[in-house]
Design an enzyme around this catalytic site. Structure first.
Site, PDB file in Angstrom:
ATOM      1  N   ASN A  11       0.875  -1.179   0.000  1.00 21.38           N
ATOM      2  CA  ASN A  11       0.000   0.000   0.000  1.00 21.38           C
ATOM      3  C   ASN A  11       0.909   1.224   0.000  1.00 21.38           C
ATOM      4  O   ASN A  11       1.518   1.536   1.019  1.00 21.38           O
ATOM      5  CB  ASN A  11      -0.890  -0.027   1.252  1.00 21.38           C
ATOM      6  CG  ASN A  11      -1.695   1.243   1.433  1.00 21.38           C
ATOM      7  OD1 ASN A  11      -1.822   2.041   0.501  1.00 21.38           O
ATOM      8  ND2 ASN A  11      -2.240   1.424   2.626  1.00 21.38           N
ATOM      9  N   TRP A  12       0.971   1.879  -1.148  1.00 17.77           N
ATOM     10  CA  TRP A  12       1.892   3.029  -1.264  1.00 17.77           C
ATOM     11  C   TRP A  12       1.310   4.290  -0.626  1.00 17.77           C
ATOM     12  O   TRP A  12       1.991   5.294  -0.512  1.00 17.77           O
ATOM     13  CB  TRP A  12       2.227   3.282  -2.744  1.00 17.77           C
ATOM     14  CG  TRP A  12       3.303   2.379  -3.273  1.00 17.77           C
ATOM     15  CD1 TRP A  12       3.709   1.187  -2.732  1.00 17.77           C
ATOM     16  CD2 TRP A  12       4.128   2.594  -4.428  1.00 17.77           C
ATOM     17  NE1 TRP A  12       4.732   0.647  -3.486  1.00 17.77           N
ATOM     18  CE2 TRP A  12       5.009   1.495  -4.532  1.00 17.77           C
ATOM     19  CE3 TRP A  12       4.193   3.601  -5.391  1.00 17.77           C
ATOM     20  CZ2 TRP A  12       5.948   1.371  -5.550  1.00 17.77           C
ATOM     21  CZ3 TRP A  12       5.126   3.486  -6.417  1.00 17.77           C
ATOM     22  CH2 TRP A  12       5.995   2.379  -6.490  1.00 17.77           C
ATOM     23  N   LYS A  13       0.039   4.253  -0.258  1.00 21.42           N
ATOM     24  CA  LYS A  13      -0.621   5.426   0.337  1.00 21.42           C
ATOM     25  C   LYS A  13      -0.396   6.662  -0.556  1.00 21.42           C
ATOM     26  O   LYS A  13      -0.351   6.536  -1.772  1.00 21.42           O
ATOM     27  CB  LYS A  13      -0.118   5.661   1.760  1.00 21.42           C
ATOM     28  CG  LYS A  13      -0.133   4.388   2.597  1.00 21.42           C
ATOM     29  CD  LYS A  13       0.088   4.657   4.048  1.00 21.42           C
ATOM     30  CE  LYS A  13       0.252   3.357   4.796  1.00 21.42           C
ATOM     31  NZ  LYS A  13       0.177   3.510   6.221  1.00 21.42           N
ATOM     32  N   HIS A  95      -9.429   0.989   4.986  1.00 22.93           N
ATOM     33  CA  HIS A  95      -8.147   1.183   5.678  1.00 22.93           C
ATOM     34  C   HIS A  95      -8.373   2.137   6.854  1.00 22.93           C
ATOM     35  O   HIS A  95      -9.175   3.069   6.758  1.00 22.93           O
ATOM     36  CB  HIS A  95      -7.118   1.759   4.710  1.00 22.93           C
ATOM     37  CG  HIS A  95      -5.727   1.760   5.256  1.00 22.93           C
ATOM     38  ND1 HIS A  95      -5.305   2.687   6.178  1.00 22.93           N
ATOM     39  CD2 HIS A  95      -4.677   0.935   5.049  1.00 22.93           C
ATOM     40  CE1 HIS A  95      -4.049   2.431   6.503  1.00 22.93           C
ATOM     41  NE2 HIS A  95      -3.642   1.377   5.826  1.00 22.93           N
ATOM     42  N   GLU A  97      -6.770   4.532   7.908  1.00 23.09           N
ATOM     43  CA  GLU A  97      -6.553   5.951   7.586  1.00 23.09           C
ATOM     44  C   GLU A  97      -7.778   6.537   6.881  1.00 23.09           C
ATOM     45  O   GLU A  97      -8.090   7.713   7.054  1.00 23.09           O
ATOM     46  CB  GLU A  97      -5.268   6.112   6.754  1.00 23.09           C
ATOM     47  CG  GLU A  97      -4.039   5.881   7.615  1.00 23.09           C
ATOM     48  CD  GLU A  97      -2.797   5.406   6.885  1.00 23.09           C
ATOM     49  OE1 GLU A  97      -2.760   5.468   5.642  1.00 23.09           O
ATOM     50  OE2 GLU A  97      -1.859   4.952   7.572  1.00 23.09           O
ATOM     51  N   GLU A 165      -5.283  -5.189  10.567  1.00 26.47           N
ATOM     52  CA  GLU A 165      -4.299  -4.131  10.751  1.00 26.47           C
ATOM     53  C   GLU A 165      -4.583  -3.390  12.058  1.00 26.47           C
ATOM     54  O   GLU A 165      -5.416  -2.459  12.065  1.00 26.47           O
ATOM     55  CB  GLU A 165      -4.371  -3.137   9.591  1.00 26.47           C
ATOM     56  CG  GLU A 165      -4.052  -3.753   8.251  1.00 26.47           C
ATOM     57  CD  GLU A 165      -3.439  -2.728   7.311  1.00 26.47           C
ATOM     58  OE1 GLU A 165      -2.316  -2.973   6.854  1.00 26.47           O
ATOM     59  OE2 GLU A 165      -4.054  -1.679   7.073  1.00 26.47           O
ATOM     60  N   GLY A 171       2.575   2.026  10.817  1.00 26.18           N
ATOM     61  CA  GLY A 171       3.566   3.098  10.696  1.00 26.18           C
ATOM     62  C   GLY A 171       4.269   3.453  11.993  1.00 26.18           C
ATOM     63  O   GLY A 171       4.941   4.480  12.066  1.00 26.18           O
ATOM     64  N   SER A 211       3.483  -2.343  10.336  1.00 24.61           N
ATOM     65  CA  SER A 211       4.922  -2.373  10.608  1.00 24.61           C
ATOM     66  C   SER A 211       5.593  -3.693  10.240  1.00 24.61           C
ATOM     67  O   SER A 211       6.519  -4.127  10.928  1.00 24.61           O
ATOM     68  CB  SER A 211       5.193  -2.008  12.074  1.00 24.61           C
ATOM     69  OG  SER A 211       4.799  -0.661  12.320  1.00 24.61           O
ATOM     70  N   GLY A 232       2.818  -1.218   4.254  1.00 28.04           N
ATOM     71  CA  GLY A 232       2.833   0.191   3.893  1.00 28.04           C
ATOM     72  C   GLY A 232       4.244   0.651   3.563  1.00 28.04           C
ATOM     73  O   GLY A 232       4.767   0.425   2.475  1.00 28.04           O
ATOM     74  N   GLY A 233       4.900   1.267   4.538  1.00 28.15           N
ATOM     75  CA  GLY A 233       6.202   1.894   4.322  1.00 28.15           C
ATOM     76  C   GLY A 233       7.225   0.993   3.651  1.00 28.15           C
ATOM     77  O   GLY A 233       7.957   1.436   2.748  1.00 28.15           O
TER      78      GLY A 233
HETATM   79  C1  PEP Z   1      -0.715   0.034   6.089  1.00 29.41           C
HETATM   80  O1  PEP Z   1      -0.914   1.230   6.051  1.00 29.41           O
HETATM   81  O2  PEP Z   1      -1.525  -0.721   5.550  1.00 29.41           O
HETATM   82  C2  PEP Z   1       0.459  -0.454   6.793  1.00 29.41           C
HETATM   83  C3  PEP Z   1       0.453  -1.683   7.187  1.00 29.41           C
HETATM   84  O3  PEP Z   1       1.480   0.458   6.995  1.00 29.41           O
HETATM   85  P1  PEP Z   1       2.942   0.136   7.600  1.00 29.41           P
HETATM   86  O4  PEP Z   1       3.410  -1.154   7.003  1.00 29.41           O
HETATM   87  O5  PEP Z   1       3.770   1.298   7.188  1.00 29.41           O
HETATM   88  O6  PEP Z   1       2.767   0.024   9.079  1.00 29.41           O
END
Ligand code: PEP
Length: 252
Positions: A11-13, A95, A97, A165, A171, A211, A232-233
């Protein structure tokens, strides 16, 4: 060995410009014939280009959200048919967010999912508790409510993926214990089986997200009922995402 095909989803957000597609090229070079599915959900601006880039490769693309309506006067929004038209095969819905920044409710997520499924997309439905909810020992109740409210009745094991999640793990560099991850994934599996029967319930994939990094991926993927990750990241750079994919390929 599980019959469910593992899924590494990125997920590049709100990250990524044209030049960052080089990371996808690098990833495809490193995983020409991967032992799992690889999905990347870039910002909508990159979807079409990324879909063209990956058309002969092992990566598939997805959107990060869609509107519940098919078209109309909704400035700035994107519809499920538009995502499909741009080459998306999946869409992430609900999600945390989106739930936090845009006030999306379970009902909204369910309505979006119905439209996405009608457009031929597969849905990745996100659920997860906040830290306050976990500390109040309400995690399973919260997850149960989100599953019941967000997932439409018409899903199949092939067109719906659940992503667990925990909001407090996204994050932050913090992850639940492996026991906590296992407890929630077993709970989700049981809820899916109860509601949809063994066929759908056992074939739908359940991803962990929050994470996930190269250093913790293998231990997370060893937890029963973890069928992959929503990342994500660490999905932004091939150097980070590739070892996570390798860990998934090597998992049971
Ligand atoms: C996400 O936003 O779906 C996520 C899991 O982010 P991260 O891996 O950066 O915690």
């Amino acid at each position: 060995m599980s019959h469910r095909r593992k899924l590494a989803a990125g997920n590049w957000k709100m990250n990524g410009l044209w030049a960052d597609l080089a990371e996808v090229t690098k990833l495809m070079e490193r995983h020409p014939d991967p032992g799992c599915e690889i999905l990347i959900c870039p910002p909508a601006t990159l979807l079409s280009r990324m879909s063209d880039l990956t058309v002969d490769g092992a990566v598939v693309t997805g959107g990060q959200d869609c509107h519940a309506k098919l078209s109309g006067a909704h400035t700035g929004d994107i519809s499920a048919p538009m995502l499909a038209d741009a080459g998306a095969e999946h869409v992430i819905l609900g999600h945390s967010e989106r739930r936090a920044d845009h006030g999306e409710t379970d009902e909204d997520v369910r309505a979006k999912a119905l439209t996405a499924l009608d457009a031929g997309l597969k849905v990745v439905i996100c659920v997860g508790e906040t830290l306050v909810e976990r500390e109040a020992q309400n995690t399973l109740e919260i997850i149960g409510g989100q599953l019941a409210g967000s997932i439409p009745d018409s899903v199949t094991g092939e067109n719906m993926v659940v992503a667990y999640e925990p909001v407090w793990a996204i994050g932050t560099g913090k992850i639940p214990t492996l026991g906590q991850i296992g407890e929630v994934h077993d709970f989700i599996r049981a809820r899916l089986e109860k509601r949809f029967g063994a066929g759908v319930g056992r074939s739908a994939r359940i991803l962990y997200g929050g994470s996930v990094k190269p250093g913790n991926a293998a231990e997370i993927f060893a937890v029963p009922n973890v069928d992959g990750a929503l990342v994500g990241g660490a999905s932004l750079k091939a150097d980070d995402f590739s070892p996570i994919i390798t860990a998934l390929e090597n998992s049971r």
